[in-house]
Design an enzyme around this catalytic site. Structure first.
Site: not given
Ligand code: ITT
Length: 176
Positions: A5-7, A58, A136, A160
C-alpha cells in the site's frame, strides 16, 4: 508478511492490529469494478513482484444519498474535490447515511483469500477533527456523535478496516 500500500494511514492501522507486517509500495494499476475485484487484481499483480505472503486492501466510502458515490473511486475523489466537495454535494440531503467498506486480498502459497469489513454511519454537517486520514473528519459511526477524526480510539475498535484486519488475523492464527 507484506502489506502492499502507498497509504500510510492504512498501514498504521494494520500494524496496530497485526504487529508483524512490513509496508511495501508498488504503483499498481487499479481496474474499474467492485472493491473485491480491485483487491484481487492488485494482490495477484503484487504477487508477481514480491514474495508472498502479502496482502492489499481496497476500501471506500459509500454514501446512500449519492447512490454509493464515491465508492471505489474514493481515493481520486478525495484528491480532486476534497471533503468540502462532499459536504457541498450533501447540502440539503435529509438522508446522510453512509458506510465504509474494506476488502483485503491475501495471497500465500495456498492461493488467494478475501476478508471484508464494514461500518455504518452518517456524513457530518461539517468537517470535524484532525486525526486519521481522508474522509475521517466527515464520518460519524452509527450510535456515536464524534467523527472518526475526533475520536481515534473509536476508529481503532470499530472501523471497516478493523473488522477486515481482524478476520485476516483470525485466519492466520488458525492456519499458521
Ligand atoms: P493503496 O491503494 O495504495 O492501498 P489508496 O489510498 O489509494 O492506497 P484505495 O484505492 O483503497 O487506497 O482507496 C481508498 C480510499 O478510501 C482512501 O484513499 C480514502 O480516500 C478512503 N478511505 C478508505 N478507508 C478510509 C478510512 O479508514 N478513513 C478515511 N478514508 C478512508
Amino acid at each position: 508478511m507484506l502489506f502492499v500500500t502507498s497509504n500510510s494511514g492504512k498501514f498504521r492501522e494494520a500494524k496496530e492490529i497485526l504487529g508483524d507486517v512490513e509496508q511495501a509500495e508498488l504503483d499498481l494499476e487499479e481496474p474499474r469494478g467492485s472493491l473485491e475485484h480491485i483487491a484481487m487484481h492488485k494482490a495477484l499483480e503484487a504477487s508477481k513482484r514480491f514474495e508472498a505472503p502479502l496482502f492489499v486492501e481496497d476500501s471506500g466510502l459509500f454514501i446512500d444519498a449519492l447512490k454509493g458515490f464515491p465508492g471505489s473511486l474514493s481515493s481520486i475523489v478525495h484528491s480532486k474535490i476534497g471533503l468540502e466537495g462532499i459536504i457541498s454535494l450533501m447540502k440539503g440531503k435529509e438522508d446522510r447515511s453512509a458506510h465504509f467498506k474494506s476488502v483485503i486480498a491475501y495471497v500465500d502459497g495456498d492461493g488467494i483469500k478475501l476478508f471484508s469489513g464494514a461500518v455504518k454511519g452518517v456524513i457530518s454537517e461539517e468537517i470535524r477533527g484532525t486525526g486519521g486520514f481522508a474522509y475521517d473528519p466527515i464520518f460519524i459511526p452509527q450510535g456515536y456523535e464524534k467523527t472518526f477524526a475526533e475520536d481515534q480510539a473509536l476508529k481503532t475498535k470499530l472501523s471497516h478496516r478493523y473488522y477486515s484486519l481482524m478476520a485476516l488475523k483470525s485466519y492466520l492464527q488458525a492456519t499458521r
